[in-house]
Structures are given as structure tokens and as C-alpha cells.
Design a protein around this motif. Structure first.
Motif, PDB file in Angstrom:
ATOM      1  N   ARG A  44      40.118  28.312  48.906  1.00  0.00           N
ATOM      2  CA  ARG A  44      41.522  29.164  49.047  1.00  0.00           C
ATOM      3  C   ARG A  44      41.836  29.738  48.023  1.00  0.00           C
ATOM      4  N   ALA A  45      42.133  31.221  48.141  1.00  0.00           N
ATOM      5  CA  ALA A  45      42.398  31.961  47.045  1.00  0.00           C
ATOM      6  C   ALA A  45      43.895  32.277  47.213  1.00  0.00           C
ATOM      7  N   CYS A  46      44.649  32.424  45.940  1.00  0.00           N
ATOM      8  CA  CYS A  46      45.937  32.845  45.898  1.00  0.00           C
ATOM      9  C   CYS A  46      45.940  33.796  44.694  1.00  0.00           C
ATOM     10  N   VAL A  47      47.296  34.587  44.732  1.00  0.00           N
ATOM     11  CA  VAL A  47      47.698  35.279  43.681  1.00  0.00           C
ATOM     12  C   VAL A  47      49.364  35.119  43.407  1.00  0.00           C
ATOM     13  N   ALA A  48      49.668  35.209  41.790  1.00  0.00           N
ATOM     14  CA  ALA A  48      50.813  35.162  41.630  1.00  0.00           C
ATOM     15  C   ALA A  48      51.051  36.281  40.752  1.00  0.00           C
ATOM     16  N   ARG A  49      52.048  37.257  41.158  1.00  0.00           N
ATOM     17  CA  ARG A  49      52.279  38.499  40.216  1.00  0.00           C
ATOM     18  C   ARG A  49      53.442  38.272  39.252  1.00  0.00           C
ATOM     19  N   ALA A  50      53.284  38.897  38.027  1.00  0.00           N
ATOM     20  CA  ALA A  50      54.417  38.856  37.282  1.00  0.00           C
ATOM     21  C   ALA A  50      55.473  39.737  37.757  1.00  0.00           C
ATOM     22  N   PRO A  51      56.710  39.773  37.449  1.00  0.00           N
ATOM     23  CA  PRO A  51      57.167  38.682  36.570  1.00  0.00           C
ATOM     24  C   PRO A  51      57.619  37.369  37.238  1.00  0.00           C
ATOM     25  N   SER A  52      57.899  37.396  38.744  1.00  0.00           N
ATOM     26  CA  SER A  52      58.323  36.227  39.561  1.00  0.00           C
ATOM     27  C   SER A  52      57.276  34.999  39.637  1.00  0.00           C
ATOM     28  N   TYR A  53      55.690  35.405  39.641  1.00  0.00           N
ATOM     29  CA  TYR A  53      54.737  34.304  39.827  1.00  0.00           C
ATOM     30  C   TYR A  53      54.802  33.617  40.899  1.00  0.00           C
ATOM     31  N   ARG A  54      55.142  34.141  41.977  1.00  0.00           N
ATOM     32  CA  ARG A  54      55.568  33.642  43.243  1.00  0.00           C
ATOM     33  C   ARG A  54      54.005  33.751  44.036  1.00  0.00           C
ATOM     34  N   PRO A  55      53.431  32.685  44.312  1.00  0.00           N
ATOM     35  CA  PRO A  55      52.144  32.492  44.689  1.00  0.00           C
ATOM     36  C   PRO A  55      51.996  33.113  46.279  1.00  0.00           C
ATOM     37  N   VAL A  56      51.181  33.776  46.653  1.00  0.00           N
ATOM     38  CA  VAL A  56      50.626  34.284  47.792  1.00  0.00           C
ATOM     39  C   VAL A  56      49.249  33.888  48.005  1.00  0.00           C
ATOM     40  N   PRO A  61      38.413  33.224  55.157  1.00  0.00           N
ATOM     41  CA  PRO A  61      37.315  32.383  54.990  1.00  0.00           C
ATOM     42  C   PRO A  61      37.188  31.798  53.717  1.00  0.00           C
ATOM     43  N   PRO A  62      36.339  30.844  53.490  1.00  0.00           N
ATOM     44  CA  PRO A  62      36.185  30.318  52.107  1.00  0.00           C
ATOM     45  C   PRO A  62      35.629  31.301  51.059  1.00  0.00           C
ATOM     46  N   VAL A  63      36.699  31.172  49.999  1.00  0.00           N
ATOM     47  CA  VAL A  63      36.355  32.336  48.859  1.00  0.00           C
ATOM     48  C   VAL A  63      35.484  31.709  47.761  1.00  0.00           C
ATOM     49  N   VAL A  64      34.697  32.488  47.031  1.00  0.00           N
ATOM     50  CA  VAL A  64      34.123  31.775  46.119  1.00  0.00           C
ATOM     51  C   VAL A  64      34.346  32.315  44.458  1.00  0.00           C
ATOM     52  N   ALA A  65      35.154  33.276  44.495  1.00  0.00           N
ATOM     53  CA  ALA A  65      35.478  34.059  43.184  1.00  0.00           C
ATOM     54  C   ALA A  65      36.830  34.935  43.451  1.00  0.00           C
ATOM     55  N   VAL A  66      37.361  35.216  42.323  1.00  0.00           N
ATOM     56  CA  VAL A  66      38.393  36.104  42.211  1.00  0.00           C
ATOM     57  C   VAL A  66      38.275  36.908  41.100  1.00  0.00           C
ATOM     58  N   ALA A  67      39.081  38.065  40.942  1.00  0.00           N
ATOM     59  CA  ALA A  67      39.131  38.899  39.878  1.00  0.00           C
ATOM     60  C   ALA A  67      40.226  39.921  39.980  1.00  0.00           C
ATOM     61  N   TRP A  68      40.694  40.517  38.924  1.00  0.00           N
ATOM     62  CA  TRP A  68      41.764  41.815  38.995  1.00  0.00           C
ATOM     63  C   TRP A  68      40.808  43.387  38.886  1.00  0.00           C
ATOM     64  N   ASN A  69      41.042  44.148  39.672  1.00  0.00           N
ATOM     65  CA  ASN A  69      40.590  45.511  39.352  1.00  0.00           C
ATOM     66  C   ASN A  69      41.752  46.396  40.002  1.00  0.00           C
ATOM     67  N   GLY A  70      41.854  47.255  39.254  1.00  0.00           N
ATOM     68  CA  GLY A  70      42.791  48.622  39.893  1.00  0.00           C
ATOM     69  C   GLY A  70      44.086  48.106  40.172  1.00  0.00           C
ATOM     70  N   GLY A  71      44.634  46.974  39.537  1.00  0.00           N
ATOM     71  CA  GLY A  71      45.912  46.506  39.794  1.00  0.00           C
ATOM     72  C   GLY A  71      45.812  45.619  40.934  1.00  0.00           C
ATOM     73  N   ASP A  72      44.803  45.420  41.742  1.00  0.00           N
ATOM     74  CA  ASP A  72      44.778  44.557  42.943  1.00  0.00           C
ATOM     75  C   ASP A  72      43.829  43.016  42.366  1.00  0.00           C
ATOM     76  N   ALA A  73      44.389  41.989  42.967  1.00  0.00           N
ATOM     77  CA  ALA A  73      43.816  41.027  43.033  1.00  0.00           C
ATOM     78  C   ALA A  73      42.434  40.831  44.081  1.00  0.00           C
ATOM     79  N   TRP A  74      41.232  40.495  43.761  1.00  0.00           N
ATOM     80  CA  TRP A  74      40.487  40.697  44.790  1.00  0.00           C
ATOM     81  C   TRP A  74      39.606  39.148  44.954  1.00  0.00           C
ATOM     82  N   ALA A  75      39.223  39.000  46.206  1.00  0.00           N
ATOM     83  CA  ALA A  75      38.496  37.846  46.362  1.00  0.00           C
ATOM     84  C   ALA A  75      37.131  38.011  47.039  1.00  0.00           C
TER      85      ALA A  75
END
Length: 241
Positions: A44-56, A61-75
């Protein structure tokens, strides 16, 4: 929204006809960028952005990796053969069975790689177990029991430790999660979050369980299995946003 996007692209049905190779999701991992922290926990993938760090945590379907690119969080969603954004505008890129993500490339289980625009981006000799973009802007992977620089394939360490640490000049490995800054390190020992100087002397320490730690702008951010996000200043004083 993202499920509708995948379905509209005709990608969800690929789960039934995907190759027999099984891509196993990591139990827990995280990626840090100037925008926030993203993590994968048991698929399960989630993202929490500054400054609130509220999880989304979008339904995927099942995620195996996450990363940041171009201002977006990717899965990476290998069963559907795509990489997708976790929040903001929904985007999906056909990338095949991706097993690892850096901030510039998606690495497939056959060792080939693509950019976040879907363009071919070279290859490595097999499926990496982890990938990260270092402070020098180069990609590094853990592959076949070695630490390798992707650009030239040079093996930097034949007995790497399990965690990749981003440093100002590249990448190193360690036995615990952490990150290197110009003035020292932040690391999670399993019982504490520590700040150490360049000599390794501990300057500050606060109780903290297992997780991952990284820098988000001027914040020291941790995330733990289960999705608890901690935010600290450089001296490890907790911050409330």
C-alpha cells in the motif's frame, strides 16, 4: 480516481495475463523529496506533503516502490505494468514490470529502465533490489549483492550493507536507515532517532522505533510502518504543523 484511470487505459486486466514471474512488494520503504515523503507498506502506497504532512493513500493494486519526480510522488504497480502518481493530477505511464524507482528512472525486472516520460533509459545487469538518485544526480542500485553506479556500471562496493544512504556527493550503504548531510548524519537505530556529526559523535537523540528518515527541505522527517509521520527540526526537536 486512479483506479478509474488504470481501468480506462485498459491496464487493470493485465493482472490476469501478466507473466508468471512474481514481483514481491517490500514490507516497508520510503522516499523523501523537497515536497514531502512517500512510502510503501506491504504493497500500500501513501504520500504526505509538507507542510501539513497529512497522509494520502489512494486505492491501487499492490505497489512495489515509490519515488519523487517532477514534484510528484510516483508508485510502481507491476501487475498493471505502470507507474502512477499518488496525489495531485492523476498520471499514468506504461513502464512494464517495474521493481525499483529512483528519482529519474524506473527499473524493470529484466534490468531495462525507462524515464518518467516512458522513454528508454538504458539498463542494468538484472533486477535491482533497490535504486536511488544520489546527491551528485547519478543513479545507484543494489544489484546481485553489489552497489553499482548506473551511468558506467562501476561496482563501488562488493559487500554493501542493506540500506542506501544519500550523501551530498553520491550514495553509501549502512546497516540502519539514514541520510548524510554536509554537517553530519541522521539515522534510525531501531530504538532512537540520532543526529551525529561528521566524526560519528552523537549530538542529539530522541526515542523512535523502526522506520525511515530523510530530509524534506529544512525538516527532518521520519515515517514508521503503519504510516506514522514524525517531523523534527535539525536538532531533533519535534515540530507540530
Amino acid at each position: 480516481m486512479r483506479r478509474l484511470l488504470l481501468s480506462a487505459l485498459g491496464l487493470l486486466p493485465l493482472t490476469a495475463c501478466a507473466p508468471a514471474t512474481v514481483t514481491r512488494a517490500p514490507t516497508f520503504d520510503a522516499a523523501f523529496g523537497i515536497e514531502g515523503v512517500a512510502w510503501v507498506d506491504g504493497g500500500r502506497a501513501c504520500v504526505a506533503r509538507a507542510p501539513s504532512y497529512r497522509p494520502v493513500c489512494p486505492a491501487l493494486p499492490p505497489v512495489v516502490a515509490v519515488a519523487w519526480n517532477g514534484g510528484d510522488a510516483w508508485a510502481a504497480v507491476p501487475a498493471a505494468g505502470v507507474i502512477v502518481t499518488l496525489d495531485r493530477a492523476a498520471r499514468s505511464v506504461a513502464a512494464g514490470r517495474v521493481v525499483a524507482l529512483s528519482s529519474i528512472r524506473a527499473y524493470r525486472e529484466d534490468g531495462s529502465a525507462v524515464t518518467y516520460a516512458g522513454a528508454a533509459a538504458g539498463s542494468v545487469a538484472g533486477a535491482p533490489s533497490a535504486a536511488v538518485t544520489g546527491g551528485d544526480g547519478q543513479d545507484y542500485v543494489l544489484l546481485a549483492g553489489t552497489l553499482r553506479r548506473v551511468a558506467d556500471g562501476v561496482i563501488l562496493d562488493r559487500t554493501p550493507r542493506p540500506f542506501l544512504w544519500v550523501t551530498p556527493t553520491g550514495v553509501t550503504t549502512a546497516n540502519t536507515p539514514g541520510v548524510v548531510t554536509a554537517s553530519g548524519t541522521y539515522r534510525l537505530t531501531g530504538a532512537a532517532l540520532e543526529r551525529a556529526d561528521v566524526s560519528g559523535r552523537v549530538l542529539a537523540s530522541v526515542p523512535h522505533g523502526p522506520g525511515r528518515v530523510g530530509l524534506v527541505g529544512g525538516d527532518v522527517v521520519t515515517v514508521s510502518p503503519g504510516g506514522r509521520v514524525g517531523v523534527f527540526d535539525e536538532n531533533l526537536r519535534p515540530l507540530t504543523r
